[in-house]
Write a protein that holds these residues in place. Structure first.
Motif, short mmCIF file in Angstrom:
data_model
loop_
_atom_site.label_atom_id
_atom_site.label_comp_id
_atom_site.label_asym_id
_atom_site.label_seq_id
_atom_site.Cartn_x
_atom_site.Cartn_y
_atom_site.Cartn_z
N LYS A 189 53.50 34.73 38.29
CA LYS A 189 52.97 33.73 37.76
C LYS A 189 51.34 33.57 38.51
CE LYS A 189 52.19 28.63 36.34
NZ LYS A 189 53.02 27.56 36.40
N ILE A 190 50.25 33.91 37.79
CA ILE A 190 48.84 33.80 38.61
C ILE A 190 48.23 32.76 38.00
CG2 ILE A 190 46.65 35.33 38.64
CD1 ILE A 190 48.27 37.79 38.35
N THR A 191 47.43 32.00 38.91
CA THR A 191 46.54 31.06 38.56
C THR A 191 45.14 31.44 38.95
OG1 THR A 191 46.93 30.11 40.77
CG2 THR A 191 48.18 29.18 39.00
N LEU A 192 44.09 31.05 38.32
CA LEU A 192 42.69 31.38 38.83
C LEU A 192 41.99 30.28 39.46
CD1 LEU A 192 41.52 33.68 35.82
CD2 LEU A 192 42.05 34.28 38.00
N PHE A 193 41.76 30.28 40.54
CA PHE A 193 41.06 29.18 41.47
C PHE A 193 42.19 27.77 41.33
CE2 PHE A 193 37.63 31.86 39.96
CZ PHE A 193 37.04 32.21 41.05
N VAL B 163 38.45 35.21 43.59
CA VAL B 163 37.26 35.92 43.75
C VAL B 163 37.26 37.44 43.47
CG1 VAL B 163 35.52 36.64 45.40
CG2 VAL B 163 36.14 34.16 45.26
N GLY B 164 38.58 37.86 43.87
CA GLY B 164 38.76 39.29 43.71
C GLY B 164 38.87 39.64 42.11
N PHE B 165 39.50 38.82 41.49
CA PHE B 165 39.77 39.01 40.15
C PHE B 165 38.15 39.02 39.52
CE2 PHE B 165 39.56 37.45 35.65
CZ PHE B 165 40.60 38.18 35.17
N ILE B 166 37.19 38.10 39.78
CA ILE B 166 35.88 38.17 39.30
C ILE B 166 35.27 39.57 39.49
CG2 ILE B 166 33.68 37.17 39.21
CD1 ILE B 166 35.75 35.29 38.02
N ILE B 167 35.50 39.92 40.70
CA ILE B 167 34.80 41.31 41.08
C ILE B 167 35.47 42.45 40.76
CG2 ILE B 167 34.64 43.00 43.10
CD1 ILE B 167 34.56 40.39 44.93
N ALA B 168 36.74 42.43 40.24
CA ALA B 168 37.40 43.53 39.59
C ALA B 168 36.83 43.48 38.18
CB ALA B 168 38.97 43.14 39.81
N MET B 169 36.65 42.26 37.45
CA MET B 169 36.30 42.25 36.21
C MET B 169 34.87 42.76 36.07
SD MET B 169 35.92 38.90 33.65
CE MET B 169 34.62 37.97 34.66
N ARG B 170 33.99 42.62 37.06
CA ARG B 170 32.74 42.85 36.77
C ARG B 170 32.43 44.64 37.04
NH1 ARG B 170 29.02 38.90 35.79
NH2 ARG B 170 29.88 36.73 36.61
N SER B 171 33.50 45.10 37.87
CA SER B 171 33.51 46.39 38.18
C SER B 171 34.52 47.37 37.10
CB SER B 171 33.81 46.62 39.47
OG SER B 171 35.36 46.16 39.85
N ASN B 172 34.93 46.62 36.23
CA ASN B 172 35.96 47.16 35.28
C ASN B 172 37.27 47.75 35.83
OD1 ASN B 172 36.61 47.81 32.72
ND2 ASN B 172 35.54 49.85 32.50
N THR B 173 37.80 47.14 36.88
CA THR B 173 38.83 47.64 37.61
C THR B 173 40.14 46.38 37.57
OG1 THR B 173 38.12 46.92 39.64
CG2 THR B 173 37.68 49.32 39.25
N LEU B 174 40.17 45.66 36.22
CA LEU B 174 41.24 45.10 36.16
C LEU B 174 42.77 45.40 36.31
CD1 LEU B 174 39.65 42.05 33.71
CD2 LEU B 174 39.83 41.62 36.27
N LEU C 216 35.53 31.60 29.92
CA LEU C 216 36.80 31.88 30.04
C LEU C 216 36.96 32.44 31.17
CD1 LEU C 216 38.35 32.59 26.42
CD2 LEU C 216 38.49 30.43 27.61
N TRP C 217 36.35 33.32 31.82
CA TRP C 217 36.74 34.09 32.88
C TRP C 217 35.84 33.95 33.93
CZ3 TRP C 217 41.47 35.47 32.21
CH2 TRP C 217 41.77 35.96 31.15
N SER C 218 35.07 33.01 34.05
CA SER C 218 33.92 32.33 34.86
C SER C 218 34.53 31.61 36.16
CB SER C 218 33.04 31.96 34.48
OG SER C 218 33.11 30.43 33.79
N VAL C 219 33.75 31.42 37.22
CA VAL C 219 34.10 30.65 38.27
C VAL C 219 34.14 29.19 37.92
CG1 VAL C 219 33.73 29.77 40.48
CG2 VAL C 219 33.43 32.15 40.05
#
Length: 272
Positions: free
Chosen positions: A28-32, A1-12, A118-121
């Motif tokens: 190693k990072i996994t998303l969900f 969720v933090g990744f999605i928030i950072a992506m939408r606020s341009n703070t990746l 690709l970057w969605s929940v």
């Protein structure tokens, strides 16, 4: 969720920096809970890489310069959207061999929806970006498989193997004339190259033009180099590989632009 928030606020970049500080420079990072990128290993990776490089080697690229020049001459104006259109026109022509028309429109619409997903929940419900991305990807795969059937017939009739990427991959055979790369692998890699080229090259060109607007000295120097090349050629003659080798200053400007604004997320660089 933090990744999605950072992506939408341009703070990746900040989001990743925090994880580097927490887990170290290699982690190693996994998303969900899922790995987002498929990969091949060992012998399979070498086969696919060799096939792609046979299409993208300098000897082959030299033949595409004039065609890219023609694609570029049909566009006017400047924006990221137009740069993506330019990039996609070149991709469609060189990688798949089809020009403007319903196929290209369907492909670009599907590609845009696929990339968003690709970057969605990863919630597969009809109203979600993830679901739209899955359906768009399925349409692209179907389009490419139909195109592959036509390319296979053309190849049997004596089409030049390096005419486009799909034809090149289809013609990649062993000594017994057995195809080394499966149709699914061809489709997978065609989509990979399509998505990668669509986002990265267009972003670089857009940033390049933005920097020209803010740095008149660099703009004037690039313009002088380009005009000198244009004046040395007969009127209407497309660019050649030899012309590209003369663009030394322009190339350095492009390299500096990529240093300042990486065209892909997550490619960290430090000046030594």
């Amino acid at each position: 969720v933090g990744f999605i928030i950072a992506m939408r606020s341009n703070t990746l970049e900040k989001w990743l920096d925090q994880r580097i500080q927490r887990y170290g420079p290699i982690s190693k990072i996994t998303l969900f809970g899922r790995e987002k990128f498929a990969s091949t290993c060992g012998h399979d990776h070498k086969l696919v890489r060799d096939a792609l490089m046979s299409f993208l080697k300098p000897e082959s690229l030299k033949q595409y310069v004039g065609h890219i020049c023609c694609c570029h001459s049909k566009l006017h104006g400047v924006s990221l959207h137009l740069m993506r259109t330019l990039t996609f026109n070149i991709i469609c022509s060189l990688l798949f061999g089809f020009e403007r028309g319903p196929k290209r429109d369907e492909c670009v619409d599907g590609l845009q929806k696929m990339i968003v997903g690709l970057w969605s929940v990863p919630i597969n419900l009809p109203f979600t970006s993830y679901n739209r991305s899955l359906r768009a990807t399925a349409r692209i795969r179907k389009l490419l498989k139909n195109l592959m059937l036509k390319k296979r017939v053309q190849l049997q009739k004596g089409t030049f193997p390096h005419q486009d990427l799909i034809t090149c991959l289809l013609s990649f055979c062993n000594d017994d004339n057995e195809q080394l790369i499966t149709e699914e692998e061809i489709v997978d890699n065609a989509i990979l190259v399509m998505a990668a080229g669509y986002e990265t090259a267009s972003s670089l060109i857009a940033f390049l033009i933005q920097l020209f607007a803010n740095n008149h000295v660099v703009h004037a120097s690039v313009l002088q180099e380009q005009e000198a090349i244009a004046k040395s050629k007969p009127l209407g003659e497309p660019l050649t590989w030899g012309d590209l080798t003369k663009m030394r200053y322009t190339w350095r400007v492009a390299m500096e632009t990529m240093r300042l604004f990486l065209p892909i997320f997550g490619g960290f660089k430090n000046a030594l």
